[in-house]
Design a protein around this motif. Structure first.
Motif, PDB file in Angstrom:
ATOM      1  N   GLN A 110      92.263  33.649  24.925  1.00  0.00           N
ATOM      2  CA  GLN A 110      93.355  32.926  24.273  1.00  0.00           C
ATOM      3  C   GLN A 110      92.801  31.822  23.378  1.00  0.00           C
ATOM      4  N   GLU A 111      91.852  31.050  23.911  1.00  0.00           N
ATOM      5  CA  GLU A 111      91.277  29.946  23.154  1.00  0.00           C
ATOM      6  C   GLU A 111      90.400  30.459  21.997  1.00  0.00           C
ATOM      7  N   LEU A 135      90.638  33.346  20.418  1.00  0.00           N
ATOM      8  CA  LEU A 135      91.500  33.927  19.391  1.00  0.00           C
ATOM      9  C   LEU A 135      92.197  32.840  18.574  1.00  0.00           C
ATOM     10  N   ALA A 136      92.575  31.752  19.237  1.00  0.00           N
ATOM     11  CA  ALA A 136      93.218  30.648  18.517  1.00  0.00           C
ATOM     12  C   ALA A 136      92.258  30.056  17.480  1.00  0.00           C
ATOM     13  N   HIS A 187      91.995  32.535  14.605  1.00  0.00           N
ATOM     14  CA  HIS A 187      93.225  32.465  13.810  1.00  0.00           C
ATOM     15  C   HIS A 187      93.168  31.271  12.863  1.00  0.00           C
ATOM     16  N   GLU A 242      96.911  41.132  23.665  1.00  0.00           N
ATOM     17  CA  GLU A 242      96.396  39.761  23.655  1.00  0.00           C
ATOM     18  C   GLU A 242      96.211  39.261  22.224  1.00  0.00           C
ATOM     19  N   ILE A 243      95.689  40.128  21.388  1.00  0.00           N
ATOM     20  CA  ILE A 243      95.417  39.749  19.988  1.00  0.00           C
ATOM     21  C   ILE A 243      96.716  39.544  19.220  1.00  0.00           C
ATOM     22  N   LYS A 289      99.565  38.676  20.492  1.00  0.00           N
ATOM     23  CA  LYS A 289     100.181  37.459  21.039  1.00  0.00           C
ATOM     24  C   LYS A 289      99.578  36.207  20.408  1.00  0.00           C
ATOM     25  N   ALA A 290      98.323  36.305  19.959  1.00  0.00           N
ATOM     26  CA  ALA A 290      97.619  35.156  19.377  1.00  0.00           C
ATOM     27  C   ALA A 290      97.951  34.943  17.898  1.00  0.00           C
ATOM     28  N   ARG A 319      95.903  38.395   9.974  1.00  0.00           N
ATOM     29  CA  ARG A 319      96.384  37.078  10.413  1.00  0.00           C
ATOM     30  C   ARG A 319      97.742  36.793   9.798  1.00  0.00           C
TER      31      ARG A 319
END
Length: 234
Positions: free
Chosen positions: A160-161, A163-164, A167, A206-207, A209-210, A233
């Motif tokens: 999560q972190e 991917l953030a 992004h 997961e991707i 969702k990010a 993105r």
């Protein structure tokens, strides 16, 4: 003494609450210890070269197909996330040209050192090796328009972190390519089932969702164990 006790108690409560907040805010690893060997200061880089850069490894054998299907253009700025021994650094450098740039990222200091030497020896003047964090790729906002994660996403301890941060580093509309192992119980080999924490559908969710939009699954004819997913993105 009563006032001293209250003051001491106040200090304990303040610092205790701060420590609790920091602990509560710390991300939780989805696969603890998976990257321990890469963080070893005595990492044997040549052993990994012999392991990663061999024809029996699908992504090595298909590296030309992979770069071709990335559809990079001169002037692109691409992040090779988890560059490892630097397998894709030179092909990416050639693809983006003199006006483009390649950021070769890894959490392993020894791999970053190798890529730095590789770039110097081969005069890859548009390559910057970067020691990234386990939960942050450490690139400036909007600094890239393509991100590449090959056989590495399953090593993300804090997806999560991570991917953030990807992004944030990508400009709007930038592409994200993820190549990883198909994990299918009853079909995949034992190494994959034990090493890769989840299958394609979980990773894709997961991707998305990010903050990434799924574009397509790209066919690579020589792939038997791997898949190639492309995102954009938002």
């Amino acid at each position: 003494m009563r006032h001293l006790s209250l003051a001491t108690l106040l200090v304990v409560l303040v610092f205790g609450s701060r420590a609790w907040a920091q602990e509560a805010a710390a991300p939780e690893s989805v696969k603890p210890g998976i990257n321990d060997s890469f963080l070893d200061p005595d990492l044997d880089v040549e052993a990994y070269v012999k392991r990663f850069e061999v024809e029996s490894r699908e992504v090595f054998a298909a590296r030309s197909e992979i770069v071709e299907r990335m559809k990079l253009s001169p002037g692109d700025r691409v992040a090779d996330i988890g560059t490892g021994t630097g397998l894709f650094v030179e092909p990416f450098s050639e693809a983006v040209g003199e006006k483009g740039w390649v950021y070769a990222l890894d959490i392993a200091p020894r791999f970053v050192e190798r890529v730095e030497k590789l770039a110097e020896i081969r005069s890859l003047n548009n390559v910057t090796p970067v020691l990234c964090g386990q939960d942050d790729i450490r690139l400036a906002p909007g600094s890239i328009n393509a991100a590449f994660i090959c056989d590495v996403y399953h090593h993300f301890e804090y997806p999560q972190e991570s991917l953030a941060s990807i992004h944030k580093a990508l400009e709007p509309g930038g592409k994200l390519v993820v190549i990883d192992f198909n994990r299918v119980p009853g079909e995949s080999r034992e190494w994959t089932l034990n090493h890769v924490r989840a299958g394609k559908e979980v990773f894709r969710a997961e991707i998305e969702k990010a903050g990434f939009r799924f574009v397509n699954e790209v066919e690579v004819p020589s792939f038997k164990e791997n898949y190639f997913l492309q995102f954009e993105r938002k």
